[in-house]
Design an enzyme around this catalytic site. Sequence first.
Site, PDB file in Angstrom:
ATOM      1  N   ASP A   1       2.189   2.698   3.512  1.00 59.06           N
ATOM      2  CA  ASP A   1       1.102   3.964   3.300  1.00 59.06           C
ATOM      3  C   ASP A   1       1.228   4.706   4.470  1.00 59.06           C
ATOM      4  O   ASP A   1       1.394   5.879   4.511  1.00 59.06           O
ATOM      5  CB  ASP A   1      -0.175   3.328   2.849  1.00 59.06           C
ATOM      6  CG  ASP A   1      -1.175   4.629   2.853  1.00 59.06           C
ATOM      7  OD1 ASP A   1      -1.072   5.089   1.534  1.00 59.06           O
ATOM      8  OD2 ASP A   1      -2.109   4.541   3.439  1.00 59.06           O
TER       9      ASP A   1
ATOM     10  N   HIS B   1      -1.360  10.942  -1.365  1.00 59.21           N
ATOM     11  CA  HIS B   1      -0.639  10.061  -2.153  1.00 59.21           C
ATOM     12  C   HIS B   1      -0.249  10.761  -3.475  1.00 59.21           C
ATOM     13  O   HIS B   1      -0.376  12.024  -3.683  1.00 59.21           O
ATOM     14  CB  HIS B   1      -1.883   9.242  -2.746  1.00 59.21           C
ATOM     15  CG  HIS B   1      -2.691   8.230  -1.657  1.00 59.21           C
ATOM     16  ND1 HIS B   1      -3.844   7.803  -1.709  1.00 59.21           N
ATOM     17  CD2 HIS B   1      -2.057   8.174  -0.326  1.00 59.21           C
ATOM     18  CE1 HIS B   1      -4.090   7.273  -0.737  1.00 59.21           C
ATOM     19  NE2 HIS B   1      -2.956   7.203   0.120  1.00 59.21           N
TER      20      HIS B   1
ATOM     21  N   SER C   1      -7.050   4.423  -1.665  1.00 58.91           N
ATOM     22  CA  SER C   1      -6.698   3.064  -1.561  1.00 58.91           C
ATOM     23  C   SER C   1      -8.014   2.072  -1.574  1.00 58.91           C
ATOM     24  O   SER C   1      -7.946   0.830  -2.029  1.00 58.91           O
ATOM     25  CB  SER C   1      -6.145   2.587  -0.066  1.00 58.91           C
ATOM     26  OG  SER C   1      -4.879   3.049  -0.127  1.00 58.91           O
TER      27      SER C   1
ATOM     28  N   HIS D   1       2.185   8.663   5.247  1.00 56.41           N
ATOM     29  CA  HIS D   1       1.268   9.962   5.393  1.00 56.41           C
ATOM     30  C   HIS D   1       1.819  10.504   6.664  1.00 56.41           C
ATOM     31  O   HIS D   1       1.536  11.702   6.901  1.00 56.41           O
ATOM     32  CB  HIS D   1      -0.167   9.080   5.794  1.00 56.41           C
ATOM     33  CG  HIS D   1      -0.853   8.757   4.737  1.00 56.41           C
ATOM     34  ND1 HIS D   1      -1.448   9.814   3.675  1.00 56.41           N
ATOM     35  CD2 HIS D   1      -1.443   7.719   4.086  1.00 56.41           C
ATOM     36  CE1 HIS D   1      -2.247   9.289   2.701  1.00 56.41           C
ATOM     37  NE2 HIS D   1      -2.105   7.937   3.211  1.00 56.41           N
TER      38      HIS D   1
ATOM     39  N   ASP E   1       0.918  -1.071  -0.142  1.00 57.90           N
ATOM     40  CA  ASP E   1       0.220  -0.202  -0.108  1.00 57.90           C
ATOM     41  C   ASP E   1       0.879   1.138   0.212  1.00 57.90           C
ATOM     42  O   ASP E   1       1.715   1.443   0.735  1.00 57.90           O
ATOM     43  CB  ASP E   1      -1.041   0.077   1.226  1.00 57.90           C
ATOM     44  CG  ASP E   1      -2.209   1.073   1.129  1.00 57.90           C
ATOM     45  OD1 ASP E   1      -1.837   2.120   0.660  1.00 57.90           O
ATOM     46  OD2 ASP E   1      -3.239   0.556   1.393  1.00 57.90           O
TER      47      ASP E   1
ATOM     48  N   HIS F   1      -9.922  -2.822   6.669  1.00 54.11           N
ATOM     49  CA  HIS F   1      -9.483  -1.421   6.152  1.00 54.11           C
ATOM     50  C   HIS F   1      -9.708  -1.635   4.421  1.00 54.11           C
ATOM     51  O   HIS F   1     -10.348  -2.753   4.058  1.00 54.11           O
ATOM     52  CB  HIS F   1      -8.116  -1.633   6.310  1.00 54.11           C
ATOM     53  CG  HIS F   1      -7.499   0.013   6.386  1.00 54.11           C
ATOM     54  ND1 HIS F   1      -6.583   0.354   5.483  1.00 54.11           N
ATOM     55  CD2 HIS F   1      -7.630   0.947   7.132  1.00 54.11           C
ATOM     56  CE1 HIS F   1      -6.368   1.669   5.546  1.00 54.11           C
ATOM     57  NE2 HIS F   1      -7.110   2.168   6.774  1.00 54.11           N
TER      58      HIS F   1
ATOM     59  N   ASP G   1      -0.898   0.027  -4.742  1.00 52.75           N
ATOM     60  CA  ASP G   1      -2.317   0.585  -5.033  1.00 52.75           C
ATOM     61  C   ASP G   1      -2.218   2.222  -5.683  1.00 52.75           C
ATOM     62  O   ASP G   1      -2.836   2.497  -6.683  1.00 52.75           O
ATOM     63  CB  ASP G   1      -3.413   0.715  -4.041  1.00 52.75           C
ATOM     64  CG  ASP G   1      -2.765   1.144  -2.613  1.00 52.75           C
ATOM     65  OD1 ASP G   1      -1.494   1.345  -2.539  1.00 52.75           O
ATOM     66  OD2 ASP G   1      -3.504   1.098  -1.753  1.00 52.75           O
ATOM     67  N   HIS G   2      -1.123   2.728  -5.179  1.00 47.00           N
ATOM     68  CA  HIS G   2      -0.952   3.964  -5.506  1.00 47.00           C
ATOM     69  C   HIS G   2       0.408   4.662  -5.001  1.00 47.00           C
ATOM     70  O   HIS G   2       1.298   3.698  -4.211  1.00 47.00           O
ATOM     71  CB  HIS G   2      -1.974   5.052  -4.895  1.00 47.00           C
ATOM     72  CG  HIS G   2      -2.065   4.965  -3.634  1.00 47.00           C
ATOM     73  ND1 HIS G   2      -0.999   5.337  -2.752  1.00 47.00           N
ATOM     74  CD2 HIS G   2      -3.070   4.082  -2.533  1.00 47.00           C
ATOM     75  CE1 HIS G   2      -1.610   5.065  -1.400  1.00 47.00           C
ATOM     76  NE2 HIS G   2      -2.427   4.452  -1.416  1.00 47.00           N
TER      77      HIS G   2
END
Length: 533
Positions: free
Chosen positions: A340, A457, A114, A344, A64, A175, A381-382
């Site tokens: 991820d 992201h 996500s 963040h 992620d 999640h 995912d990104h």
Amino acid sequence: MKVTALLIICFCLVLESLGKPKFPEQEKEPKFWNTWAQKTLKNALTLQTLNQNQAKNLILFLGDGMGVPTVTAARILKGQLNGQSGEETQLEMDKFPFVSLAKTYNTNAQVPDSAGTATAYLCGVKANEGTVGVSAAAVRSQCNTTQGNEVTSILKWAKDAGKSVGIVTTTRVNHATPSAAYAHSVDRDWYSDNEMPPEALQAGCKDIARQLFENIPNIDVIMGGGRKYMFPKNTSDVEYPGVAKHSGTRKDGRNLVQEWTDRTKDKKGHYVWNKKQLLSLNPNNVDYLLGLFEPADLTYDLERNTETDPSLTEMTDVAIKILRKNPKGFYLLVEGGRIDHGHHEGKAKQALHEAVEMDRAITRADLLTSIHDTMTVVTADHSHMFNFGGYTHRGNTIFGLAPFISDVDQKPFTSILYGNGPGYKLVNGVRENVSTIDFEENNYQAQAAIPLSMETHGGEDVAVFAKGPLAHLLHGVHEQNYIPHVMAYAGCIGQNREHCLTRGGAVSHRGTATLGTVLSSIAAFFTVTQLLC
């Protein structure tokens, strides 16, 4: 300007006096690079014989937020953790023979989230940000747009085909990423009924935790965090008794863990909540496993209690050993979900160690499976607004400083920087001097250009690494929703079941098989004719 130039020259001279960057002596010789390239070429030539077997097993590793800069930085970190300079190191995913790019945008977002991306790479359709397991016709948070817009996932396709299925994550099991494998929710944040608006509940929408156990009630392996969403409100947590934020959240009074235990107790089902319980299991005696190791997300790997909390590698190991008992094979989703979260929070060290741990899990999966019958895909995912640069020397610690100071504010800076995020800091109206703080501390927040409480992201394409049967179909640049279609095609599941004919483990296409049969018959005819004449 003269003073600035003098400072820069002095700084560079100091670095030079510390010695020039070290690299292996053999790299000075052209023969080293030529030999390495020729060996790589020979290996590449073997790929001309494509693996067209049917994939008995399908594994998707999802990092992620693991954009390409994160992959590169994790590679360097992995090497440096092993005492190398790092740049020449190979991640396990680097060894995969086929690499492509996936376009990550959501139907309504240029830079995705996500949830919409999970719907793409699990359900095969692009969707709106914030929604899971529903098409783009569904509107975020509007319960009445759910019905009729549900889309199913490759996990369900695999289960319907008789395969065992599993979900392993370092986040909550409800999640965004894992929930798209089983849920249909117009809001990714509806973890339990406690997080849902009354009107959504009255309209009949279900929370995601409930859907985990009801939509596909026989998921064979579920491991991750999210305990508190499974228990009645204010139920004290087994690991953190008396800590209110970890207590149960459910308003409906249901104990979803107990319901699952009651349903599977006569089917070799086991519920565990710590590492000791998990590793004490004999996978041969377990058919169903529910492991919930934290009230919410699992702790970062750097902060993990290695006595009580399992690693992603350990969870992956147990999952595969349980799932592979099925003669029809399995589908497994493994998420390195806290890469991820580290980004963040602007905590690059946490994010990169999470990525290295996921690579260890990929290595473990490789040891437990065969490339001949197992298709493994690794992707993200990104991406994130994370990068590293600054003309750092070979072997520079990935968390270290660039080799010169800024020619604008005359301060040093770290190689790793974020485009935005919580690392933006001013001291007396100017950029913070990183040399005055411990920038290699686990939770150091790397400097960012734009101040935000949470870094965002990134919108660029992400890499897709693939190996095993029909992995060559993941090539070039494709939409992200293409991924499950390829995996389903390789495994002969979902809408792609009918195209497959199995002959000695190989996947044959009807047209190709027919043509091959005709050509073989013609060749046999001429051979017989020659013998008789």
